[in-house]
Design a protein around this motif. Structure first.
Motif, PDB file in Angstrom:
ATOM      1  N   ILE A 146       0.841  -1.203   0.000  1.00  0.00           N
ATOM      2  CA  ILE A 146       0.000   0.000   0.000  1.00  0.00           C
ATOM      3  C   ILE A 146       0.872   1.248   0.000  1.00  0.00           C
ATOM      4  N   GLU A 147       1.899   1.249   0.857  1.00  0.00           N
ATOM      5  CA  GLU A 147       2.771   2.419   0.963  1.00  0.00           C
ATOM      6  C   GLU A 147       3.510   2.689  -0.341  1.00  0.00           C
ATOM      7  N   TYR A 148       3.947   1.640  -1.004  1.00  0.00           N
ATOM      8  CA  TYR A 148       4.735   1.798  -2.229  1.00  0.00           C
ATOM      9  C   TYR A 148       3.944   1.404  -3.481  1.00  0.00           C
ATOM     10  N   TRP A 149       2.642   1.631  -3.430  1.00  0.00           N
ATOM     11  CA  TRP A 149       1.746   1.376  -4.569  1.00  0.00           C
ATOM     12  C   TRP A 149       2.219   2.212  -5.765  1.00  0.00           C
ATOM     13  N   LEU A 207       0.740   3.368  -8.396  1.00  0.00           N
ATOM     14  CA  LEU A 207      -0.098   4.514  -8.775  1.00  0.00           C
ATOM     15  C   LEU A 207       0.107   5.689  -7.807  1.00  0.00           C
ATOM     16  N   GLU A 208       0.338   5.377  -6.529  1.00  0.00           N
ATOM     17  CA  GLU A 208       0.641   6.437  -5.561  1.00  0.00           C
ATOM     18  C   GLU A 208       1.985   7.085  -5.892  1.00  0.00           C
ATOM     19  N   GLU A 209       2.958   6.266  -6.284  1.00  0.00           N
ATOM     20  CA  GLU A 209       4.260   6.790  -6.668  1.00  0.00           C
ATOM     21  C   GLU A 209       4.137   7.702  -7.888  1.00  0.00           C
ATOM     22  N   LYS A 268       1.580   9.489  -8.686  1.00  0.00           N
ATOM     23  CA  LYS A 268       0.990  10.755  -8.219  1.00  0.00           C
ATOM     24  C   LYS A 268       2.051  11.624  -7.547  1.00  0.00           C
ATOM     25  N   LEU A 269       2.912  11.013  -6.741  1.00  0.00           N
ATOM     26  CA  LEU A 269       3.959  11.770  -6.055  1.00  0.00           C
ATOM     27  C   LEU A 269       4.942  12.379  -7.056  1.00  0.00           C
TER      28      LEU A 269
END
Length: 372
Positions: free
Chosen positions: A89-92, A94-96, A98-99
């Protein structure tokens, strides 16, 4: 705090080990391994992040998580996610993604500024400039009502997270200590000081009372000394360098008839800044001076008796004061609070990273004030 450095080192090592255990071939690179939430017995919870809003949200999430755990334990037993699932979850990816699309930090992101005389025209213009460049700003002023108005104006620019105020008298050693404590509690310290609090007075020498003389010295010299001394102490403790800017005056370089108390105090400000620059250099603390002249629009000083006194001294009507000073300048231009703010920003930013002990006149040109 005893043991803090070792605790931080251990935390970073634990986080790195967690990353190495759980990373996948496609995982993004390890992120900042420093903790965000700190629990200090007898003190409370502190949160640290790249900006005030992120730190606040992290703190709110942590408190909410504690409440969830408490509720779960009240029913049965709280069980956290498996380590690998938490990592995914932390290193998803799609989240990366966005970042990676986040805008680059502004030039003063993460910096904490203290602005004295913050309710006036120059103080508000300086605060607005610093906020627009990403700094958090603590404003202080002796006028509580005007300070509240200034805060309302600046919240519209940068939001509630980044603006705070504390009403205080900078001639009081105790209250100055309170200003710095408030900045530390709200934002974590102080990196930039803009010493701008001011008054002005005019009278022939033989009509200058001791009370007027002392008032100029108290606010423009003692006040600047107290605030800069306390900020200097904190900057040394932080070991991050820092920048101090005094908003002086053309009158600190050029004597004016009928204003001996004011001119003398402003000259002392400039020399105090140079003295601090000498002591601050080894700590990476830069100290510079911006000298305005005739900043009339938005000025609470010029809205008062000073305008009448200068009009009388120059034998003109009060309505003609701004035009008189504009024509007197070499460039035939008026000087506005925003012009002073630009100069202050230059000195607090890395644009002037190799400048200390300097004076910048923002006066539309005055040959008598040329530094030499």
């Amino acid at each position: 705090m005893a043991g803090l450095d070792q605790a931080l080192s251990d935390y970073r090592a634990d986080y790195t080990a967690y990353y190495e255990r759980c990373k996948r071939d496609t995982s993004p690179k390890i992120r900042d391994a420093n903790p965000i939430i700190y629990l200090i017995p007898g003190v409370g919870m502190l949160s640290f992040a790249k900006d005030k809003a992120t730190a606040r949200i992290a703190g709110e999430f942590y408190v909410n998580a504690i409440n969830v755990m408490r509720g779960a334990n009240g029913v049965d037993e709280y069980v956290g996610l498996p380590e690998q699932e938490a990592f995914d979850i932390e290193y998803w990816l799609l989240e990366e993604a966005k970042l990676q699309r986040m805008p680059k930090p502004k030039s003063l992101a993460g910096r904490i500024a203290l602005v004295t005389g913050g309710a006036g025209g120059i103080g508000q213009a300086v605060a607005r400039q610093l906020l627009q460049e990403g700094a958090c700003v603590m404003l202080t002023d002796i006028d509580a009502e005007a300070l509240a108005g200034a805060r309302d104006n600046l919240v519209k620019v940068a939001g509630k997270d980044n603006v705070a105020t504390v009403q205080a008298n900078i001639t009081s050693e105790e209250e100055v200590g309170g200003i710095l404590s408030a900045a530390a509690l709200r934002f974590g310290g102080v990196d930039l000081l803009v010493s701008n609090a001011g008054i002005a007075s005019a009278a022939p020498l033989d009509e200058t009372s001791l009370e007027v003389w002392k008032r100029n010295q108290d606010i423009l010299v003692t006040g600047y000394f107290l605030v800069s001394r306390n900020a200097f102490r904190i900057m040394k403790q932080q070991k991050l360098g820092g920048s101090i800017v005094f908003v002086g005056s053309k009158n600190g370089l050029v004597a004016s008839a009928g204003a001996s108390a004011y001119c003398t105090a402003k000259a002392a400000e400039i020399h105090l800044a140079r003295c601090i620059a000498l002591e601050g250099a080894e700590h990476g603390i830069r100290v510079n001076v911006v000298n305005p002249d005739a900043v009339i629009r938005g000025s609470r000083i010029w809205d008062g008796k000073w305008k009448e006194e200068r009009a009388a001294s120059n034998k003109i009507d009060t309505d003609d004061v701004e035009e008189f000073y504009r024509k007197r300048s070499m460039l035939k231009k008026s000087v506005f609070p925003e012009d002073i703010a630009e100069a202050v920003y230059f000195f607090v930013s890395e644009k002037s990273g190799k400048s200390t002990g300097n004076v910048l006149n923002v006066d539309a040109g005055n040959a008598a004030a040329f530094t030499r």
